[in-house]
Scaffold this motif. Structure first.
Motif, PDB file in Angstrom:
ATOM      1  N   ARG A  69       0.833  -1.213   0.000  1.00 34.59           N
ATOM      2  CA  ARG A  69       0.000   0.000   0.000  1.00 34.59           C
ATOM      3  C   ARG A  69       0.860   1.252   0.000  1.00 34.59           C
ATOM      4  O   ARG A  69       0.611   2.204  -0.744  1.00 34.59           O
ATOM      5  CB  ARG A  69      -0.922   0.006   1.222  1.00 34.59           C
ATOM      6  N   ASP A  88      -4.655   3.087 -15.065  1.00 38.73           N
ATOM      7  CA  ASP A  88      -5.647   2.195 -14.462  1.00 38.73           C
ATOM      8  C   ASP A  88      -4.987   1.063 -13.679  1.00 38.73           C
ATOM      9  O   ASP A  88      -5.445   0.697 -12.590  1.00 38.73           O
ATOM     10  CB  ASP A  88      -6.546   1.603 -15.545  1.00 38.73           C
ATOM     11  N   TYR A  91      -4.027   2.044 -10.074  1.00 34.45           N
ATOM     12  CA  TYR A  91      -5.128   2.146  -9.125  1.00 34.45           C
ATOM     13  C   TYR A  91      -5.758   0.775  -8.857  1.00 34.45           C
ATOM     14  O   TYR A  91      -6.209   0.501  -7.739  1.00 34.45           O
ATOM     15  CB  TYR A  91      -6.174   3.138  -9.641  1.00 34.45           C
ATOM     16  N   ASP A  92      -5.769  -0.077  -9.854  1.00 36.59           N
ATOM     17  CA  ASP A  92      -6.279  -1.444  -9.648  1.00 36.59           C
ATOM     18  C   ASP A  92      -5.406  -2.196  -8.653  1.00 36.59           C
ATOM     19  O   ASP A  92      -5.902  -2.942  -7.794  1.00 36.59           O
ATOM     20  CB  ASP A  92      -6.314  -2.203 -10.973  1.00 36.59           C
ATOM     21  N   ALA A  95      -6.157  -0.981  -5.231  1.00 34.36           N
ATOM     22  CA  ALA A  95      -7.461  -1.463  -4.760  1.00 34.36           C
ATOM     23  C   ALA A  95      -7.355  -2.882  -4.206  1.00 34.36           C
ATOM     24  O   ALA A  95      -8.081  -3.250  -3.273  1.00 34.36           O
ATOM     25  CB  ALA A  95      -8.474  -1.411  -5.901  1.00 34.36           C
ATOM     26  N   GLU A  96      -6.448  -3.685  -4.761  1.00 36.91           N
ATOM     27  CA  GLU A  96      -6.288  -5.067  -4.303  1.00 36.91           C
ATOM     28  C   GLU A  96      -5.799  -5.157  -2.863  1.00 36.91           C
ATOM     29  O   GLU A  96      -6.083  -6.130  -2.161  1.00 36.91           O
ATOM     30  CB  GLU A  96      -5.307  -5.816  -5.214  1.00 36.91           C
ATOM     31  N   VAL A  98      -5.899  -2.423  -0.504  1.00 41.71           N
ATOM     32  CA  VAL A  98      -6.446  -1.427   0.418  1.00 41.71           C
ATOM     33  C   VAL A  98      -7.057  -2.085   1.645  1.00 41.71           C
ATOM     34  O   VAL A  98      -6.850  -1.666   2.782  1.00 41.71           O
ATOM     35  CB  VAL A  98      -7.487  -0.538  -0.302  1.00 41.71           C
TER      36      VAL A  98
END
Length: 317
Positions: A69, A88, A91-92, A95-96, A98
């Motif tokens: 993170r 993208d 950010y993907d 997201a995995e 977070v």
């Protein structure tokens, strides 16, 4: 980037630092900043992602979720500061992780010169369950680098490692130096459990590779004779006077019973403790010589502390 070689070096630098979870300040950010300023493109960031969070090693042996993170957030911050188009994939990837749980144990992966990774389960705490053996220390990394520069010391020989810890040095030697047989050893039950797991996940199997419990104060002549070591190694084991005393007595026994090559690698944190170890050896008729020269910088780690590699020998009567 100025050249393909420069780009490859940058990607290797990010990859090496990422997989051993180095402090963010140790990453080669300056090169990335210059590229973002000159190109206003996220291409290099995408390549960095492919060598870190999107790399197959990360999928199988991921660093801690917290570290990932932090790393991804820093990439995003620098990309946004440079005014580049959003990526993208970046950010993907964030997201995995977070909502991922932070665990006490995680993997670190150390890349060998040929590109293979030595992946190890390690512990977040420097001292855990009463032992310091669940993390990789600088002297083990130095010993592994020294071994890569001196493969002839191990090739075709039976090697015994004392105080193997999580196994970095020994696994690197098994993967790169072609020992005839390698015996990892430690005395702490929890360390042995992790060590056996790390040996297995790196594809090392018996009979060429073994893991043994070896208590320095209780090792028998039969156990030592059965191992039949021709080369004996240890790293970061001379850190406590009580521990060092037991090690010295064991090494004296090993050298008296046979004539293996014995190499001890130590981060010299306390000169008095370290000198006490070598003085105890000397009283028993065992001398030492400091191995000259440095080592090739294969792994990323702090080289600020003094590290000394010595070879032991029996003094003539």
């Amino acid at each position: 980037m100025d050249s393909d070689a420069s780009k490859a070096d940058t990607l290797r630098g990010f990859q090496a630092c990422f997989f051993v979870m180095r402090r963010l300040a140790a990453f080669p950010w300056t090169v990335l900043e210059k590229d973002l300023e000159s190109n206003k493109s996220s291409d290099l960031i995408l390549d960095i992602l492919k060598h870190t969070c999107l790399h197959p090693v990360c999928r199988t042996f991921p660093p801690s979720a917290r570290f990932r993170r932090t790393f991804l957030s820093e990439l995003i911050r620098r990309q946004e500061a440079a005014g580049c188009e959003p990526l993208d994939e970046l950010y993907d990837a964030l997201a995995e992780v977070v909502g991922a749980e932070d665990a006490a144990e995680f993997y670190k992966s150390y890349f060998l010169p040929g590109g293979e990774a030595v992946s190890l389960l390690e512990n977040a705490a420097l001292i855990s369950e009463g032992t310091t053996g669940l993390v990789t220390w600088e002297a083990a990394l130095y010993l592994a680098e020294w071994a890569l520069d001196h493969r002839q010391v191990f090739a075709g020989r039976t090697v015994l490692e004392l105080g193997s810890g999580v196994g970095l040095a020994g696994i690197a030697i098994c993967r790169s130096c072609r020992p005839g047989r390698f015996v990892f050893s430690d005395g702490h039950p929890r360390v042995l459990q992790t060590l056996r797991s790390n040996v297995r996940l790196n594809g090392l199997t018996s009979p060429a590779v073994g893991v043994e419990r070896l208590d320095w104060t209780a090792a028998t002549e039969g156990q030592l004779g059965r191992i039949g070591a021709e080369t004996v190694i240890a790293s970061d084991v001379v850190y406590d006077p009580g521990v060092a005393a037991g090690l010295a007595k064991l090494l004296v026994r090993i050298l008296r019973s046979s004539s293996p090559d014995v190499f001890i690698c130590s981060t010299v944190r306390n000169q008095e403790t370290y000198s006490g170890f070598t003085q105890q050896l000397a009283k028993e008729g065992v001398g030492h010589q400091v191995m000259p020269g440095g080592v090739a910088g294969v792994f990323p780690y702090s080289r600020d502390s003094p590290i000394e590699m010595i070879k032991l020998f029996k003094r003539s009567e």
